[in-house]
Structure formats: C-alpha cells, structure tokens
Design a protein around this motif. Structure first.
Motif, PDB file in Angstrom:
ATOM      1  N   ASP A   4       0.846  -1.193   0.000  1.00  0.00           N
ATOM      2  CA  ASP A   4       0.000   0.000   0.000  1.00  0.00           C
ATOM      3  C   ASP A   4       0.882   1.246   0.000  1.00  0.00           C
ATOM      4  O   ASP A   4       1.922   1.283   0.657  1.00  0.00           O
ATOM      5  CB  ASP A   4      -0.891   0.028   1.246  1.00  0.00           C
ATOM      6  CG  ASP A   4      -1.909  -1.102   1.260  1.00  0.00           C
ATOM      7  OD1 ASP A   4      -2.270  -1.585   0.163  1.00  0.00           O
ATOM      8  OD2 ASP A   4      -2.331  -1.500   2.358  1.00  0.00           O
ATOM      9  N   LYS A   5       0.431   2.268  -0.727  1.00  0.00           N
ATOM     10  CA  LYS A   5       1.143   3.542  -0.679  1.00  0.00           C
ATOM     11  C   LYS A   5       1.016   4.123   0.721  1.00  0.00           C
ATOM     12  O   LYS A   5      -0.043   4.064   1.341  1.00  0.00           O
ATOM     13  CB  LYS A   5       0.546   4.531  -1.690  1.00  0.00           C
ATOM     14  CG  LYS A   5       0.817   4.171  -3.136  1.00  0.00           C
ATOM     15  CD  LYS A   5       0.247   5.238  -4.053  1.00  0.00           C
ATOM     16  CE  LYS A   5       0.501   4.871  -5.513  1.00  0.00           C
ATOM     17  NZ  LYS A   5      -0.036   5.898  -6.427  1.00  0.00           N
ATOM     18  N   PHE A   6       2.115   4.673   1.209  1.00  0.00           N
ATOM     19  CA  PHE A   6       2.074   5.308   2.525  1.00  0.00           C
ATOM     20  C   PHE A   6       1.780   6.786   2.326  1.00  0.00           C
ATOM     21  O   PHE A   6       2.612   7.533   1.833  1.00  0.00           O
ATOM     22  CB  PHE A   6       3.397   5.130   3.265  1.00  0.00           C
ATOM     23  CG  PHE A   6       3.299   5.481   4.738  1.00  0.00           C
ATOM     24  CD1 PHE A   6       3.208   4.491   5.693  1.00  0.00           C
ATOM     25  CD2 PHE A   6       3.281   6.806   5.154  1.00  0.00           C
ATOM     26  CE1 PHE A   6       3.103   4.801   7.042  1.00  0.00           C
ATOM     27  CE2 PHE A   6       3.176   7.137   6.486  1.00  0.00           C
ATOM     28  CZ  PHE A   6       3.087   6.130   7.437  1.00  0.00           C
ATOM     29  N   VAL A   7       0.571   7.188   2.693  1.00  0.00           N
ATOM     30  CA  VAL A   7       0.215   8.600   2.652  1.00  0.00           C
ATOM     31  C   VAL A   7       0.382   9.156   4.063  1.00  0.00           C
ATOM     32  O   VAL A   7       0.695   8.419   4.997  1.00  0.00           O
ATOM     33  CB  VAL A   7      -1.233   8.791   2.154  1.00  0.00           C
ATOM     34  CG1 VAL A   7      -1.356   8.336   0.706  1.00  0.00           C
ATOM     35  CG2 VAL A   7      -2.217   8.012   3.018  1.00  0.00           C
ATOM     36  N   THR A   8       0.176  10.443   4.223  1.00  0.00           N
ATOM     37  CA  THR A   8       0.262  11.020   5.567  1.00  0.00           C
ATOM     38  C   THR A   8      -0.728  10.316   6.482  1.00  0.00           C
ATOM     39  O   THR A   8      -1.903  10.164   6.154  1.00  0.00           O
ATOM     40  CB  THR A   8      -0.028  12.529   5.528  1.00  0.00           C
ATOM     41  OG1 THR A   8       0.980  13.160   4.732  1.00  0.00           O
ATOM     42  CG2 THR A   8       0.003  13.126   6.926  1.00  0.00           C
ATOM     43  N   LEU A   9      -0.237   9.863   7.610  1.00  0.00           N
ATOM     44  CA  LEU A   9      -1.037   9.052   8.525  1.00  0.00           C
ATOM     45  C   LEU A   9      -1.363   9.851   9.779  1.00  0.00           C
ATOM     46  O   LEU A   9      -0.472  10.340  10.465  1.00  0.00           O
ATOM     47  CB  LEU A   9      -0.234   7.794   8.892  1.00  0.00           C
ATOM     48  CG  LEU A   9      -0.886   6.766   9.802  1.00  0.00           C
ATOM     49  CD1 LEU A   9      -2.110   6.152   9.139  1.00  0.00           C
ATOM     50  CD2 LEU A   9       0.123   5.673  10.166  1.00  0.00           C
ATOM     51  N   LYS A  10      -2.653   9.988  10.060  1.00  0.00           N
ATOM     52  CA  LYS A  10      -3.120  10.662  11.272  1.00  0.00           C
ATOM     53  C   LYS A  10      -3.960   9.658  12.046  1.00  0.00           C
ATOM     54  O   LYS A  10      -5.000   9.215  11.556  1.00  0.00           O
ATOM     55  CB  LYS A  10      -3.932  11.900  10.901  1.00  0.00           C
ATOM     56  CG  LYS A  10      -4.455  12.695  12.098  1.00  0.00           C
ATOM     57  CD  LYS A  10      -5.267  13.894  11.611  1.00  0.00           C
ATOM     58  CE  LYS A  10      -5.921  14.620  12.769  1.00  0.00           C
ATOM     59  NZ  LYS A  10      -6.786  15.728  12.311  1.00  0.00           N
ATOM     60  N   THR A  11      -3.505   9.291  13.233  1.00  0.00           N
ATOM     61  CA  THR A  11      -4.148   8.189  13.940  1.00  0.00           C
ATOM     62  C   THR A  11      -3.835   8.207  15.431  1.00  0.00           C
ATOM     63  O   THR A  11      -2.869   8.835  15.862  1.00  0.00           O
ATOM     64  CB  THR A  11      -3.676   6.841  13.339  1.00  0.00           C
ATOM     65  OG1 THR A  11      -4.278   5.749  14.046  1.00  0.00           O
ATOM     66  CG2 THR A  11      -2.167   6.695  13.416  1.00  0.00           C
ATOM     67  N   THR A  12      -4.674   7.503  16.185  1.00  0.00           N
ATOM     68  CA  THR A  12      -4.349   7.221  17.576  1.00  0.00           C
ATOM     69  C   THR A  12      -3.285   6.123  17.612  1.00  0.00           C
ATOM     70  O   THR A  12      -2.954   5.525  16.586  1.00  0.00           O
ATOM     71  CB  THR A  12      -5.602   6.753  18.337  1.00  0.00           C
ATOM     72  OG1 THR A  12      -6.233   5.691  17.595  1.00  0.00           O
ATOM     73  CG2 THR A  12      -6.592   7.894  18.526  1.00  0.00           C
TER      74      THR A  12
END
Length: 198
Positions: A4-12
């Motif tokens: 999977d392409k790694f896009v900007t990740l915003k997560t807990t």
C-alpha cells in the motif's frame, strides 16, 4: 508483492512501553509454519495477549478497548532477536502502518520497510512525551508525514524528524516493492543496456 502507498497518517496509537521486545515475543516460533503472509496478525504478541487457556489477558494493551489506531508506540530496542520476517508480517497484518520507537534492531527495521511497515525512530525524550500524552488521553493522535519525514504529537503540536533511506522512502510513497521499483525504471535500464558497448 506490491504494498500500500504510505500517505500522511493521522491516527491514535497503541502504547507498548516495553523495552527489548524481541521477534519471538512479537510472533512466537510455533506460528511460523504458514507459507503466505496472511493471518499472522491474529497471533501477534500471542503469549502476551492470551493465557495458557487461550483466554484474552485483560491487562494486555491489545485487549484493552481504550486503545486503538494504526501506530504501535513501542519501547527502546524493538524487534531484537532472530531475523524472522514474520514479525513485520504480523504487525502489518494486524493493521498497524507504523511502529514508533527510540531504537529498532537493524534486521527488523529492514524487514518492516520491505513489507510496507514504517519504522519511525524518535528520540527517547519524544517517545516519552508520546507515552505521557497517551496515558493522559487514549484518544491522543500523532501525524506521520513520510514526505517531510516528520512525526507530530497533535495534542501538544511538538514534532520531530526521522531518518529513512531515500530508496525505501520512494518505495513506500509509491507502493513499490523491490520488483515494482525495477519495473518503474525499466525504460532507463533498457536505455542503459542499449547504450553499453560490448
């Protein structure tokens, strides 16, 4: 295997403030018989998640409904021990896209990058801040910007840069494994071969 392409990740985050977590703790050796990468997530941290009767250990973080997210925040020296690639498979198959630690074992780090899992190495001080904020509020989020090589603790606005090889960065951003990358520069390779003198 494309990733999977790694896009900007915003997560807990799921906090695991344990140092020296080795690959046998991540995925015990008895589960290494499968021939594909699928299904390893269900046995991630198996001996910590379940007791000898196969009942979930309530105190273990993956069994705590308060914590969720696509980032595993781990203690120093994560992924030490044997070189099994299955450790990266298990973490990725469980649903994590990144692991944040203040130090990674080199082989684990490379295995992670080869399988679409981003190891984000931060300073011990920044990692301590992440754990502190998650302890105050399990809904604390981080943002990982691979293009800028920056991780931000959104509750405080503090950020830190991290290192990654330019080649692996390009692969993650484009969803390439090593074969995909070679195919992406096929024209350049052919042009180089055509121009070689024999």
């Amino acid at each position: 295997m494309a990733i999977d392409k790694f896009v900007t990740l915003k997560t807990t985050c799921v906090p695991l403030p344990v140092e020296n977590v080795d690959t046998d703790q991540i995925i015990p050796a008895r589960f290494l018989k499968a021939t594909t990468r699928d299904g390893f997530g269900e046995n991630l941290f198996r001996d910590w998640r379940y007791d000898k009767s196969d009942k979930p250990v309530k105190e273990f973080v993956l069994n705590n409904p308060a914590y969720s997210g696509k980032v595993l925040a781990a203690g120093k020296n994560f992924g030490s021990g044997s070189s099994r690639e299955h450790a990266a498979w298990a973490i990725h198959d469980y649903g994590f896209k990144a692991v944040v630690s203040s130090f990674f074992a080199d082989i684990f780090k490379n295995n992670a990058l080869n399988n679409g899992l981003l190891p984000v190495q931060v300073s011990p001080e920044f990692l301590a801040k992440i754990f502190k904020e998650i302890d105050k509020n399990p809904e604390t989020e981080v943002e990982i910007n691979l293009e800028m090589q920056k991780i931000t603790l959104l509750s405080t606005g503090e950020s830190e840069n991290f290192e990654i090889s330019p080649y692996k960065k390009k692969c993650l951003l484009n969803g390439y494994d090593d074969i995909d990358y070679l195919l992406s520069i096929k024209d350049k390779i052919e042009a180089f071969e055509a121009g070689k003198s024999i």
